[in-house]
Design a protein around this motif. Structure first.
Motif, short mmCIF file in Angstrom:
data_model
loop_
_atom_site.label_atom_id
_atom_site.label_comp_id
_atom_site.label_asym_id
_atom_site.label_seq_id
_atom_site.Cartn_x
_atom_site.Cartn_y
_atom_site.Cartn_z
N MET A 162 1.30 -1.51 0.05
CA MET A 162 -0.02 0.50 0.10
C MET A 162 0.79 1.32 0.01
N THR A 179 1.29 4.12 -2.69
CA THR A 179 1.04 5.70 -2.79
C THR A 179 1.81 6.51 -2.82
N PHE A 194 3.99 14.91 2.29
CA PHE A 194 2.43 15.20 3.92
C PHE A 194 2.69 13.75 3.49
N ASN A 202 3.51 10.81 5.54
CA ASN A 202 2.43 10.16 6.85
C ASN A 202 1.95 9.23 6.49
N THR A 203 2.22 8.73 5.28
CA THR A 203 1.61 6.80 5.46
C THR A 203 2.81 5.95 5.82
N ARG A 234 5.39 7.23 8.52
CA ARG A 234 4.98 7.07 10.23
C ARG A 234 3.78 5.97 10.12
N LEU A 235 2.65 6.76 9.88
CA LEU A 235 1.74 5.33 10.38
C LEU A 235 2.04 3.79 10.41
N VAL A 283 -3.25 11.25 15.75
CA VAL A 283 -3.31 11.12 14.54
C VAL A 283 -4.37 11.04 13.16
N THR A 290 -4.81 12.10 9.96
CA THR A 290 -5.93 12.05 9.09
C THR A 290 -6.83 13.49 7.89
N ASN A 294 -6.73 4.84 2.46
CA ASN A 294 -5.41 4.05 2.92
C ASN A 294 -4.99 4.74 4.69
N THR A 295 -5.28 5.53 4.38
CA THR A 295 -4.68 6.11 5.88
C THR A 295 -5.73 5.81 6.73
N ARG A 319 -7.43 3.17 6.72
CA ARG A 319 -7.14 2.23 7.34
C ARG A 319 -6.19 1.49 8.30
N LEU A 320 -4.90 2.63 8.23
CA LEU A 320 -3.66 2.45 8.73
C LEU A 320 -4.16 2.57 10.35
N THR A 321 -4.81 3.90 10.03
CA THR A 321 -5.36 4.21 11.55
C THR A 321 -6.27 3.37 11.85
N PHE A 333 -6.38 0.33 12.25
CA PHE A 333 -5.46 -0.52 12.41
C PHE A 333 -4.93 -0.62 13.45
#
Ligand SMILES: Nc1ncnc2c1ncn2[C@@H]1O[C@H](COP(=O)(O)OP(=O)(O)OP(=O)(O)O)[C@@H](O)[C@H]1O
Ligand SMILES: Nc1ncnc2c1ncn2[C@@H]1O[C@H](COP(=O)(O)OP(=O)(O)OP(=O)(O)O)[C@@H](O)[C@H]1O
Ligand SMILES: [Mg+2]
Ligand SMILES: [Mg+2]
Lengths: 231, 295, 295, 231
Positions: B24, B28, B187, B191-192, B194-195, C21, C25, C191-192, C194-196, C198
């Motif tokens: 993913m 991105t 950004f 951010n991705t 970081r997550l 987070v 987002t 995706n963000t 989803r990661l959040t 997650f």
């Protein structure tokens, strides 16, 4: 490498662990340890006991620099933990094995990989790693689980993995926090035998526990904490 | 040597254990690079097209008398004294007369009895693009008017004005949207990252507790960041290239390419995008992991 | 009632416990909406400008003889039979003569002795934008040529061709880059999300083990998704508006706005973007959480 | 609501938990339970013992539908767990309290919030929640920790929070997995007293443990698992 840090040759004192008047306050107001002093000689095995919340885990965390004391002095092998650089702390940690009360295993890595980690971190050779891990798996009775992810083991099996990882690099100092909380009597026997063997080979061992059966009748020293104070 | 091997093994292990998230993240980066470079491609082609239109700009100087070749030479030098000029052509009354006839088309018989000499001798000046903006053109026209022998200067003032504004607006939009795109993609990617690293926080903590040196922990993360930037930008640019080819083929039938010549990003720009992406991913990983290690 | 209260409390608790987070987002959504609507704004203004240029397109029909007002009426009807026409003006030879004189400028004295009657009577037809594309225009020209009395039809064929291609390319680019932008922003936002989510997986699992119903678990997540979409798009559009105002003020000095009239997105489009963002965030949250709950 | 599911009134059998010939195989090849049958009557307290890796946790997980059996039948209060809809499972889980061996607390929520969760999930009134949570905190001796995040407690304190959460909604069935592994003798006493009280109020309780001290001398039934088989 770390040996060079032993500048004054530890002034005739054979103590490996030296804790002097240590107080630990978790902000804002939790006093976990109050003015605690104790020491353990090189090659000694000592027990740390006390009721739940007494500060056993906190003391062990201070010894491996996972937490820093609010007041007081801690020396391991002659190194003042307050005056170590980041790099030296990592070097020192390589010589301390810790079996955490909450294990801190990596659940997706296999049992073998988990136990091998401290040796990988020290860049030991693959052959050495393999033989040492296999030996430990055998001794703790979890050989057939070696390729399973650590997260898919029973708690008692995980506890043994945590202990094996702590023992893997035959550390100078081994800290075991409640190492038999999830183990039956027979398995506890295996674990204690391993500790005895490491101790015989020169490792200093500190075991925090509330399990009377493992320290009663032994002639090792015992420190009892109560509400953060040595008793 | 063993160090490098360990780092490499670690990296592979990390990727295998979280390939879903890694994929993913890669997507991105690919999409970010694709979209950024796509707009960049559009803009660079638009600016180029704008410049091409600019080439049609010319100033006509009507002269009091015809010039001999030697005088033409002299005149050219005087013009060039003001600024660089792409080309100057001299139009004799005969040529002008033919043009007029062509303009009138079928009705050109009206001119049949006339003597071309009633039309003036003129010079058409195509300025270099350096002086192709509105203020400079005005100054240039003023300068030409004051040349000895010049009678009148004509240029599509309205057209120049329009064109000038258009190019200005275009530049402005390119700058704003470029900034916006760069900031957004930076950004999003960081951010991705970081997550993603956040999900591995526990693992990093354990490694530190086991006495892993900083380079042991950072090594694999940096390699992953590097690989992410490299493959992300590489695949993104490849996707852009295929998209570009497809658009060009789609338009090749229309006799269109004589008008706009669609051009892919030059090598240097592609290389800059690639390097930028690698830097962004590596740096983003580094910063994220440093923040995590401090905790 | 108590249900709603619980859900609301839960939502606030979630936001408080992971505001870092959540903020990231939100920023992701804001930037996505901003960038998407910014490009949409540019394109809609470009298309509009393109249309304005299109209004200059006209076909001139030269007629064999002058038409009386009644005949003009008849001619107009015949022309309209082919397709909609914006305007038809009839040019008498006198008018045409004056134009020619104007074109020649200072040299117009050349025409002094001539009789305007040598120029033909003509009709200038401004087609409606529906038939302003190349093929239709060609057909229209053919049709006009065959009208009784028509002698010759003229239009800027090269210009029409160019303009047609330009609009076509513009549309094409709008479609491709629009698709790309929509896909990218959708992918990034989901995706963000989803990661959040997650990172909250453990919490959701525990809630299920404690016997929480699906609506109890999904409620707060959906509300969060909704709020995210609403505030993200709202703030994104607000940012766009201020950016737009700034650009317009920046260009208001240049007598430019007569040429292009910069327009903000119409209310309906802003509303569509807002709704789309809300839907995307809510749906994204819903899908992510459904996948997590299945595990 | 769930009561309506009790279609046949449990055929004169007062068993609340009924496990019949259950086998659980974790893919691909780990046989955690082999043909296990047991039952517990309504209001009974039973112990489940056995060495590490015997299958105790697995059996408890099957009882709260956290795992599904490979073979065999499990009935809780007359409901066949294999035939419940997703919604009914959630309803049933609201009536089963589980103290997990690994606690499964939410570390960032406070102790109070953690214990309140099962009641919140059932939409109990805030007043009721407050009084029940306070009562439990008092009984387990962690009252002064109530506003601390659960992740910042000692392991023994966390274990008590897990037990309090399981007991919070006075469940029909309480499953406690190794509930005293991290507790000293005195605190173990507090926990056992709480279990006894719940049991007296009609809860059926199953305690999986290796701690002989808590089941020796009691007259409750004891099931012993060994390598997945009932012994
Ligand atoms: N990270 C932390 N932040 C705040 N307080 C803490 C933290 N860790 C421990 N404490 C508190 O410090 C005290 C001592 O905790 P510690 O974990 O050392 O106890 P322990 O002797 O290991 O107990 P147990 O036998 O339950 O593991 C407890 O009151 C605990 O709540
Ligand atoms: N999710 C899983 N996937 C695969 N195997 C598992 C899984 N959970 C448990 N096992 C295996 O099933 C067996 C029984 O595990 P279980 O957790 O039920 O043991 P236990 O009796 O609770 O032991 P302990 O006293 O150590 O907690 C063990 O061999 C364990 O490795
Ligand atoms: Mg402890
Ligand atoms: Mg277990």
């Amino acid at each position: 490498m770390l040996e060079t840090l032993n500048q004054p040759p530890a002034a005739a004192s054979p103590a490996l662990v030296e804790v002097v008047k240590v107080t630990k306050i978790y902000p804002p107001d939790v006093v976990a340890l109050k003015n605690v002093s104790l020491s353990a000689a090189k090659g000694e095995l000592v027990f740390l006991t006390g009721p739940s919340g007494a500060g056993k885990t906190t003391l062990l965390k201070l010894l491996c620099r996972q937490e820093i004391p609010t007041k007081g002095l801690i020396e391991i092998d002659g190194n003042d933990l307050n005056n170590l650089s980041d790099n030296d702390i990592q070097k020192l940690r390589q010589r301390i094995g810790v079996a955490y009360q909450d294990f801190k295993l990596l659940p997706r890595l296999s049992v073998f990989q988990n136990i091998a980690m401290p040796m990988e971190v020290q860049f030991k050779s693959p052959g050495e790693i393999r033989s040492r891990v296999t030996e430990l798996l055998e001794k703790l009775g979890i050989r057939e689980k070696q390729h399973k992810p650590a997260g898919k083991l029973s708690r008692g099996e995980q506890q043994r993995v945590a202990i094996a990882r702590a023992a893997a690099s035959s550390p100078l100092l081994l800290l075991a926090d409640e190492p038999t909380g999830n183990l039956d009597a027979a398995t506890t026997g295996l674990v204690m035998a391993l500790f005895q063997e490491l101790n015989d080979n020169g490792s200093t061992i500190i075991i925090a526990t509330h399990d009377e059966s493992i320290y009663q009748g032994s002639n090792h020293r015992k420190f009892e904490l109560k509400q953060g104070e040595l008793f | 040597m063993r160090f490098a091997l360990f780092i490499f093994t670690q990296t592979l292990r990390n990727i295998r254990h979280s390939w879903g998230v890694q994929l993913m993240t890669l997507l991105t980066v690919i999409l970010s690079v694709l979209i950024f470079s796509f707009f960049y491609l559009i803009y660079s082609n638009m600016l180029q097209a704008g410049e091409k239109f600019g080439e049609e700009l010319r100033l006509t100087v009507y002269l009091q008398a015809s010039l001999s070749p030697a005088q033409q030479q002299e005149f050219t030098e005087k013009v060039a004294a003001f600024g660089k000029v792409d080309r100057i052509s001299f139009i004799t009354p005969e040529q002008a007369f033919q043009r007029l006839a062509r303009q009138l088309g079928n009705d050109s018989d009206v001119l049949a009895d006339l003597n071309p000499a009633f039309l003036p001798f003129s010079a058409e000046i195509y300025p270099h693009k350096d002086i192709r903006n509105l203020t400079r053109i005005k100054e240039f026209a003023e300068y030409l008017k004051n040349l000895p022998g010049a009678q009148k200067v004509q240029y599509g003032q309205a057209w120049v004005e329009r064109f000038g504004h258009f190019v200005k607006l275009l530049r402005f939009i390119v700058i704003i949207s470029g900034t916006l795109l760069i900031l957004t993609t930076m950004f999003m990617v960081s951010n991705t990252l970081r997550l993603t690293l956040f999900a591995r926080q526990d693992e990093l903590k354990v490694l530190r507790y086991l006495g892993a040196t900083n380079s042991y922990i950072k090594g694999p993360v940096l390699i992953e960041g590097f690989a992410l930037g490299l493959f992300g930008a590489g695949l993104g640019l490849a996707a852009l290239f295929f998209l570009f080819q497809w658009i060009r083929n789609h338009f090749s039938s229309a006799g269109f390419l004589q008008l706009f010549e669609l051009r892919f990003l030059p090598m240097t720009n592609s290389a800059i995008i690639l390097l930028g992406s690698i830097m962004l991913c590596t740096l983003g990983s580094l910063l994220s992991i440093r923040r995590l290690l401090k905790k």
